[in-house]
Scaffold this motif. Sequence first.
Motif, PDB file in Angstrom:
ATOM      1  N   VAL A  66     -38.392  26.927 141.536  1.00 14.75           N
ATOM      2  CA  VAL A  66     -37.716  28.230 141.496  1.00 14.75           C
ATOM      3  C   VAL A  66     -36.209  28.026 141.457  1.00 14.75           C
ATOM      4  CG1 VAL A  66     -37.296  30.406 142.722  1.00 14.75           C
ATOM      5  CG2 VAL A  66     -39.580  29.372 142.747  1.00 14.75           C
ATOM      6  N   LEU A  67     -35.546  28.784 140.603  1.00 16.73           N
ATOM      7  CA  LEU A  67     -34.085  28.831 140.544  1.00 16.73           C
ATOM      8  C   LEU A  67     -33.667  30.294 140.561  1.00 16.73           C
ATOM      9  CD1 LEU A  67     -31.469  26.902 139.725  1.00 16.73           C
ATOM     10  CD2 LEU A  67     -31.697  28.161 137.581  1.00 16.73           C
ATOM     11  N   VAL A  68     -32.818  30.667 141.508  1.00 19.36           N
ATOM     12  CA  VAL A  68     -32.378  32.058 141.646  1.00 19.36           C
ATOM     13  C   VAL A  68     -31.024  32.216 140.967  1.00 19.36           C
ATOM     14  CG1 VAL A  68     -32.130  33.988 143.239  1.00 19.36           C
ATOM     15  CG2 VAL A  68     -33.526  32.027 143.890  1.00 19.36           C
ATOM     16  N   THR A  69     -30.878  33.263 140.164  1.00 16.30           N
ATOM     17  CA  THR A  69     -29.706  33.433 139.308  1.00 16.30           C
ATOM     18  C   THR A  69     -29.043  34.787 139.530  1.00 16.30           C
ATOM     19  OG1 THR A  69     -31.076  34.348 137.531  1.00 16.30           O
ATOM     20  CG2 THR A  69     -30.733  31.960 137.531  1.00 16.30           C
ATOM     21  N   ASN A  70     -27.923  34.981 138.851  1.00 21.63           N
ATOM     22  CA  ASN A  70     -27.242  36.276 138.856  1.00 21.63           C
ATOM     23  C   ASN A  70     -27.882  37.186 137.809  1.00 21.63           C
ATOM     24  OD1 ASN A  70     -25.183  35.576 140.810  1.00 21.63           O
ATOM     25  ND2 ASN A  70     -24.242  34.336 139.219  1.00 21.63           N
ATOM     26  N   GLY A  71     -29.049  37.714 138.108  1.00 21.91           N
ATOM     27  CA  GLY A  71     -29.763  38.566 137.171  1.00 21.91           C
ATOM     28  C   GLY A  71     -30.644  37.754 136.237  1.00 21.91           C
ATOM     29  N   SER A  72     -31.671  38.399 135.669  1.00 23.65           N
ATOM     30  CA  SER A  72     -32.602  37.664 134.817  1.00 23.65           C
ATOM     31  C   SER A  72     -32.029  37.382 133.435  1.00 23.65           C
ATOM     32  CB  SER A  72     -33.926  38.434 134.681  1.00 23.65           C
ATOM     33  OG  SER A  72     -33.735  39.678 134.048  1.00 23.65           O
ATOM     34  N   LEU A  73     -31.041  38.156 132.982  1.00 24.33           N
ATOM     35  CA  LEU A  73     -30.436  37.867 131.688  1.00 24.33           C
ATOM     36  C   LEU A  73     -29.700  36.527 131.726  1.00 24.33           C
ATOM     37  CD1 LEU A  73     -30.205  39.045 128.857  1.00 24.33           C
ATOM     38  CD2 LEU A  73     -28.059  40.110 129.537  1.00 24.33           C
ATOM     39  N   GLN A  74     -29.096  36.219 132.863  1.00 26.36           N
ATOM     40  CA  GLN A  74     -28.483  34.904 133.002  1.00 26.36           C
ATOM     41  C   GLN A  74     -29.545  33.810 133.037  1.00 26.36           C
ATOM     42  OE1 GLN A  74     -26.534  33.401 136.749  1.00 26.36           O
ATOM     43  NE2 GLN A  74     -24.712  33.530 135.470  1.00 26.36           N
ATOM     44  N   ALA A  75     -30.680  34.107 133.663  1.00 32.47           N
ATOM     45  CA  ALA A  75     -31.790  33.157 133.639  1.00 32.47           C
ATOM     46  C   ALA A  75     -32.221  32.882 132.203  1.00 32.47           C
ATOM     47  CB  ALA A  75     -32.954  33.697 134.458  1.00 32.47           C
ATOM     48  N   ASP A  76     -32.307  33.946 131.383  1.00 28.05           N
ATOM     49  CA  ASP A  76     -32.630  33.775 129.962  1.00 28.05           C
ATOM     50  C   ASP A  76     -31.642  32.826 129.297  1.00 28.05           C
ATOM     51  OD1 ASP A  76     -34.276  35.871 130.726  1.00 28.05           O
ATOM     52  OD2 ASP A  76     -33.709  37.185 129.075  1.00 28.05           O
ATOM     53  N   ALA A  77     -30.363  33.089 129.515  1.00 25.73           N
ATOM     54  CA  ALA A  77     -29.323  32.288 128.861  1.00 25.73           C
ATOM     55  C   ALA A  77     -29.405  30.822 129.274  1.00 25.73           C
ATOM     56  CB  ALA A  77     -27.944  32.867 129.201  1.00 25.73           C
ATOM     57  N   PHE A  78     -29.607  30.570 130.563  1.00 24.29           N
ATOM     58  CA  PHE A  78     -29.756  29.193 131.027  1.00 24.29           C
ATOM     59  C   PHE A  78     -30.928  28.500 130.335  1.00 24.29           C
ATOM     60  CE2 PHE A  78     -27.609  29.972 135.389  1.00 24.29           C
ATOM     61  CZ  PHE A  78     -26.403  29.493 134.909  1.00 24.29           C
ATOM     62  N   LEU A  79     -32.055  29.205 130.242  1.00 24.33           N
ATOM     63  CA  LEU A  79     -33.240  28.604 129.643  1.00 24.33           C
ATOM     64  C   LEU A  79     -33.021  28.326 128.154  1.00 24.33           C
ATOM     65  CD1 LEU A  79     -36.187  27.727 130.042  1.00 24.33           C
ATOM     66  CD2 LEU A  79     -36.861  30.033 129.365  1.00 24.33           C
ATOM     67  N   PHE A  80     -32.441  29.282 127.445  1.00 21.53           N
ATOM     68  CA  PHE A  80     -32.194  29.074 126.021  1.00 21.53           C
ATOM     69  C   PHE A  80     -31.263  27.878 125.798  1.00 21.53           C
ATOM     70  CE2 PHE A  80     -32.793  33.916 125.188  1.00 21.53           C
ATOM     71  CZ  PHE A  80     -34.164  33.763 125.321  1.00 21.53           C
ATOM     72  N   ASP A  81     -30.219  27.766 126.600  1.00 24.75           N
ATOM     73  CA  ASP A  81     -29.281  26.653 126.439  1.00 24.75           C
ATOM     74  C   ASP A  81     -29.937  25.319 126.764  1.00 24.75           C
ATOM     75  OD1 ASP A  81     -27.273  28.353 125.635  1.00 24.75           O
ATOM     76  OD2 ASP A  81     -26.321  28.479 127.611  1.00 24.75           O
TER      77      ASP A  81
END
Length: 366
Positions: A66-81
């Motif tokens: 689990v990784l907790v982020t500043n909102g799920s859109l940032q989680a999306d961006a991290f995963l895409f990168d």
Amino acid sequence: MTAEQLISFARGAPSLDIVDVAGLQAAAVRALETDPVGATAYGTSVGYLPLRRWIADRHGVPAEHVLVTNGSLQADAFLFDALLSSGDAVVVEEPTYDRTLAGLIDRGCQVHAVPLAPDGIDVDALRALLESGIRPKLAHIIPNYQNPAGVTLSVDKRRSLLSLAAEYGFTIFEDDPYVDIRFRGQELPTLLSMAGDAGATVVRASSFTKTVCPGVRVGYLVGPAQLLASIATTATNLYISPGMFAQATVHQFCVSGDFDKSVATVSAALAERARILGEELTAQIPGVRFTAPDGGYFLWIEFGEDVDADRVAAVAAEHGVAVVKGSDFIRGGGRHALRLAYSAVTTERIPEGVRRLAESVKAVRG
């Protein structure tokens, strides 16, 4: 036009009357009382550790997943990168969330859109795409109460999708922020929970935006530990840690039982709003088509070819009602569709909002 006069079906956010402000206030106080150091210090890039463990327990995985982020859109961006490079093939649903679509295009990905049916992505069309030689690295799927279409992926299609992912070696990104806002039907198993039996790789994202409130900006990823460790390194270099105070507040809100109460409140309110919106659309706009959602925030409506929805959206703004045009969610398409978010419009204002929209449709047809 003032904010009070405008009726907005544009943004998927709960209205203030269904946000548990008192519960959040009490949670913030408890966070500072029980863990003042953790709530106020930098922390680490994996997020507030007690909340990380709470999420891990909820999904039946170790905390390292689990990784907790500043909102799920940032989680999306991290995963895409972490997973994608320019030129990589990616599968998305059609229509799909406009910000996800923009993020993939901005990264230079080759986006392959697969149509949605009332029970989710067309897996036969996806198989045909794969058999044609396309080899995606990632398939972005919003399985529950999809944004913008409002549809839910059936259990049979979940199995088929996982089977295709295992066979063709792509990762499924299960983007699932709306899952808890269910109006009817049974809770369906997550793709993540089904992945092991299928031999597929699934990374799951969700958020507390839709269940607690948008202002907390707390989302998360659940996936392979090695992948999340790599993302954590990127996050460290970007911001050292996400917002610890917000995450500590959310943790206290969850462990107190207020999270479950908030889900019940939001779900009940939105179920009523979705029902009234559907009834008013049917009564006031002849020929409009839509699939009534079983949960979530959105209704996708379609008109005949005689209605240019881009023009409707512009005229509707002049009539004091905000909507989002369907062409934002489909590359080169969606010109006869609109997305309506019923989450922020109270039941008393929905009929008037639809009346204004109906007048706009008539003006465009005329």
